[in-house]
Design a protein around this motif. Sequence first.
Motif, mmCIF file in Angstrom:
data_model
loop_
_atom_site.group_PDB
_atom_site.id
_atom_site.type_symbol
_atom_site.label_atom_id
_atom_site.label_comp_id
_atom_site.label_asym_id
_atom_site.label_seq_id
_atom_site.Cartn_x
_atom_site.Cartn_y
_atom_site.Cartn_z
ATOM 1 N N GLN A 41 -29.775 -95.827 -41.093
ATOM 2 C CA GLN A 41 -28.544 -95.914 -40.315
ATOM 3 C C GLN A 41 -27.383 -96.416 -41.156
ATOM 4 O O GLN A 41 -26.295 -95.831 -41.148
ATOM 5 N N LYS A 45 -24.005 -94.345 -42.493
ATOM 6 C CA LYS A 45 -22.737 -94.830 -41.966
ATOM 7 C C LYS A 45 -21.834 -95.432 -43.040
ATOM 8 O O LYS A 45 -20.613 -95.187 -43.041
ATOM 9 N N SER A 55 -21.298 -87.979 -43.806
ATOM 10 C CA SER A 55 -22.302 -88.916 -43.293
ATOM 11 C C SER A 55 -23.486 -88.168 -42.676
ATOM 12 O O SER A 55 -24.074 -88.611 -41.702
#
Length: 239
Positions: A41, A45, A55
Amino acid sequence: MMKKNVPGFVSKLWTLVDNPGTNDVICWSLDGTNFRILDEQRFTKDVLPKYFKHSNLSSFVRQLNMYGFRKVISIEGGLVKPKNLSVLEFHHMYFQKGREDLLDCIKRKVSSVRTEDTKISQEDMCKVLEDVQQVRGKQEDMDQKLENMKRENEILWKEVASLRKKHSLQQKTVTKVIRFFASLVQGNCVYGIKNKRPLMIDMSEAPPAKVNRQCVLSLNETAPAVKNPLQQEITETPL
């Protein structure tokens, strides 16, 4: 110092993995032969946009595959045993910690089709052009035929419309003639019934026509009896 012929993607990947500041997100494996993404994650990001201007993790993995990287899967006892589902690990034989000199050996995969197979000889090219010209000529001829058929069809439709108009006029004329003769026949029949037949004097010696017996009887019944004058005189003279 990194060589100039190292692909841009490989160069950025090396800088990213070898940066101690991002070791909590992406780093080398313990033996330095692989690199790991520890936090997917945060990687997508915070890290990816800084180095690759996107991304999208799937796009990043596709690029790894295009340069020959493969995903590492731990196998123990014949079963896949991931230690951490969020950890991704990749390997390339020329991507190793401290061996920046090997990076120029990493090349992007090319199509398996040989360049020689994609080349077209000049003779084949001329043949293709000739076939195309023939097809074009046939197409133009077909277009001309279709145009002629269209014009002929329009002429035929005009003739059909004209014939229909003439037929309609002739039909009306015939109908008027039939009505005219019908009125003449009907008028003659009525005239013969309402008017007496004109008398004609017969100068021949043929016997007179028979008198209608009914008319004679009618006259006899209505006319007064007339005595013979001679008989009347005898009767009235005294003896």
